[in-house]
Design a protein around this motif. Sequence first.
Motif, PDB file in Angstrom:
ATOM      1  N   HIS A 184       0.835  -1.204   0.000  1.00 19.54           N
ATOM      2  CA  HIS A 184       0.000   0.000   0.000  1.00 19.54           C
ATOM      3  C   HIS A 184       0.871   1.255   0.000  1.00 19.54           C
ATOM      4  N   SER A 185       2.198   1.070   0.129  1.00 21.29           N
ATOM      5  CA  SER A 185       3.134   2.196   0.103  1.00 21.29           C
ATOM      6  C   SER A 185       4.491   1.678  -0.369  1.00 21.29           C
ATOM      7  N   LEU A 186       5.409   2.596  -0.631  1.00 20.62           N
ATOM      8  CA  LEU A 186       6.753   2.201  -1.068  1.00 20.62           C
ATOM      9  C   LEU A 186       7.707   1.956   0.101  1.00 20.62           C
ATOM     10  N   THR A 187       7.229   2.169   1.316  1.00 21.44           N
ATOM     11  CA  THR A 187       8.062   1.984   2.496  1.00 21.44           C
ATOM     12  C   THR A 187       8.628   0.561   2.545  1.00 21.44           C
ATOM     13  N   ASP A 188       9.941   0.464   2.642  1.00 17.88           N
ATOM     14  CA  ASP A 188      10.683  -0.791   2.794  1.00 17.88           C
ATOM     15  C   ASP A 188      10.670  -1.699   1.565  1.00 17.88           C
ATOM     16  N   VAL A 189      10.111  -1.244   0.439  1.00 20.14           N
ATOM     17  CA  VAL A 189      10.129  -2.056  -0.776  1.00 20.14           C
ATOM     18  C   VAL A 189      11.563  -2.258  -1.262  1.00 20.14           C
ATOM     19  N   GLU A 190      12.385  -1.210  -1.219  1.00 18.96           N
ATOM     20  CA  GLU A 190      13.784  -1.345  -1.649  1.00 18.96           C
ATOM     21  C   GLU A 190      14.520  -2.385  -0.815  1.00 18.96           C
ATOM     22  N   GLU A 191      14.255  -2.423   0.477  1.00 23.51           N
ATOM     23  CA  GLU A 191      14.894  -3.427   1.340  1.00 23.51           C
ATOM     24  C   GLU A 191      14.474  -4.831   0.917  1.00 23.51           C
ATOM     25  N   LEU A 192      13.198  -5.016   0.624  1.00 21.46           N
ATOM     26  CA  LEU A 192      12.716  -6.318   0.153  1.00 21.46           C
ATOM     27  C   LEU A 192      13.429  -6.705  -1.140  1.00 21.46           C
ATOM     28  N   LEU A 193      13.480  -5.785  -2.098  1.00 21.27           N
ATOM     29  CA  LEU A 193      14.126  -6.070  -3.378  1.00 21.27           C
ATOM     30  C   LEU A 193      15.601  -6.405  -3.204  1.00 21.27           C
ATOM     31  N   ARG A 194      16.265  -5.668  -2.344  1.00 21.21           N
ATOM     32  CA  ARG A 194      17.686  -5.913  -2.076  1.00 21.21           C
ATOM     33  C   ARG A 194      17.879  -7.312  -1.472  1.00 21.21           C
ATOM     34  N   THR A 195      17.023  -7.675  -0.532  1.00 18.88           N
ATOM     35  CA  THR A 195      17.121  -8.986   0.112  1.00 18.88           C
ATOM     36  C   THR A 195      16.893 -10.107  -0.899  1.00 18.88           C
ATOM     37  N   VAL A 196      15.903  -9.935  -1.773  1.00 19.12           N
ATOM     38  CA  VAL A 196      15.625 -10.941  -2.803  1.00 19.12           C
ATOM     39  C   VAL A 196      16.840 -11.102  -3.721  1.00 19.12           C
ATOM     40  N   ARG A 197      17.440  -9.981  -4.119  1.00 20.45           N
ATOM     41  CA  ARG A 197      18.631 -10.039  -4.986  1.00 20.45           C
ATOM     42  C   ARG A 197      19.805 -10.711  -4.274  1.00 20.45           C
ATOM     43  N   GLU A 198      20.058 -10.291  -3.040  1.00 20.93           N
ATOM     44  CA  GLU A 198      21.199 -10.840  -2.292  1.00 20.93           C
ATOM     45  C   GLU A 198      21.055 -12.335  -2.060  1.00 20.93           C
ATOM     46  N   GLN A 199      19.838 -12.774  -1.797  1.00 23.44           N
ATOM     47  CA  GLN A 199      19.590 -14.194  -1.525  1.00 23.44           C
ATOM     48  C   GLN A 199      19.410 -15.008  -2.816  1.00 23.44           C
ATOM     49  N   LYS A 200      19.369 -14.286  -3.971  1.00 21.13           N
ATOM     50  CA  LYS A 200      19.174 -14.944  -5.276  1.00 21.13           C
ATOM     51  C   LYS A 200      17.885 -15.755  -5.301  1.00 21.13           C
ATOM     52  N   LEU A 201      16.804 -15.098  -4.898  1.00 19.48           N
ATOM     53  CA  LEU A 201      15.502 -15.755  -4.793  1.00 19.48           C
ATOM     54  C   LEU A 201      14.633 -15.483  -6.015  1.00 19.48           C
ATOM     55  N   ILE A 202      13.724 -16.383  -6.242  1.00 21.08           N
ATOM     56  CA  ILE A 202      12.682 -16.178  -7.245  1.00 21.08           C
ATOM     57  C   ILE A 202      11.525 -15.498  -6.534  1.00 21.08           C
ATOM     58  N   SER A 203      11.002 -14.431  -7.131  1.00 25.26           N
ATOM     59  CA  SER A 203       9.855 -13.755  -6.527  1.00 25.26           C
ATOM     60  C   SER A 203       8.885 -13.339  -7.625  1.00 25.26           C
ATOM     61  N   LEU A 204       7.605 -13.306  -7.263  1.00 28.99           N
ATOM     62  CA  LEU A 204       6.559 -12.943  -8.208  1.00 28.99           C
ATOM     63  C   LEU A 204       5.425 -12.291  -7.446  1.00 28.99           C
ATOM     64  N   VAL A 205       4.951 -11.185  -7.977  1.00 26.90           N
ATOM     65  CA  VAL A 205       3.727 -10.587  -7.451  1.00 26.90           C
ATOM     66  C   VAL A 205       2.591 -11.100  -8.316  1.00 26.90           C
ATOM     67  N   GLY A 206       1.618 -11.728  -7.681  1.00 29.35           N
ATOM     68  CA  GLY A 206       0.493 -12.290  -8.413  1.00 29.35           C
ATOM     69  C   GLY A 206      -0.346 -11.194  -9.052  1.00 29.35           C
ATOM     70  N   CYS A 207      -0.529 -11.311 -10.323  1.00 28.65           N
ATOM     71  CA  CYS A 207      -1.373 -10.365 -11.057  1.00 28.65           C
ATOM     72  C   CYS A 207      -1.916 -11.131 -12.249  1.00 28.65           C
ATOM     73  N   ASN A 208      -3.087 -11.732 -12.092  1.00 29.81           N
ATOM     74  CA  ASN A 208      -3.599 -12.590 -13.144  1.00 29.81           C
ATOM     75  C   ASN A 208      -3.880 -11.833 -14.440  1.00 29.81           C
ATOM     76  N   MET A 209      -3.973 -10.523 -14.394  1.00 29.53           N
ATOM     77  CA  MET A 209      -4.206  -9.761 -15.613  1.00 29.53           C
ATOM     78  C   MET A 209      -3.010  -9.831 -16.562  1.00 29.53           C
ATOM     79  N   ARG A 210      -1.812 -10.124 -16.047  1.00 29.98           N
ATOM     80  CA  ARG A 210      -0.651 -10.200 -16.938  1.00 29.98           C
ATOM     81  C   ARG A 210      -0.782 -11.365 -17.908  1.00 29.98           C
TER      82      ARG A 210
END
Length: 168
Positions: A95-121
């Motif tokens: 609902h906000s951009l707060t801490d999104v960069e930290e999440l993205l950084r953690t995903v990159r550092e851990q080399k994780l697969i991540s997906l935001v569900g959006c069935n419209m895609r």
Amino acid sequence: MPGFVVLGCGSIGRRHIGNLLALNAGPVVAYDVSAERRDQVRQTFDIKTLDTLDACWNESPDAALVTAPTSWHVPLATEAARRGCHLFIEKPLSHSLTDVEELLRTVREQKLISLVGCNMRFHPGLRTVHSLLESETIGTVTAARVEAGQYLPDWHPWEDYRKGYSAR
């Protein structure tokens, strides 16, 4: 076999639990702050439910499905990512951009697969538009407007739609 933790046992969490079980995807455990929702999941699916996040991590899941209310998505996803879990996060990411960069950084550092569900895609109309844009068939786009909606009383007929997050 990979293990999954579903973080949030509302209607979409229950849908994902059912899908994982139908696919025989591997062991599934679920977490929710609500004892009532945990009981519903246990009775419906006969899976282990947990009442603390620490109990989730003790299960050593490979992937976390973040299906809690939107304001909890980033904190839960970040915690799961720190623990090495691949992520599926229900839309919207936050609902906000707060801490999104930290999440993205953690995903990159851990080399994780991540997906935001959006069935419209996956909608054929939007995929066609995407293809036309990539091939430059329709030229330079300067603006776009896409609307999607649902009649809220039909969305969750078992509850008063005026009290749900979509109405707010």
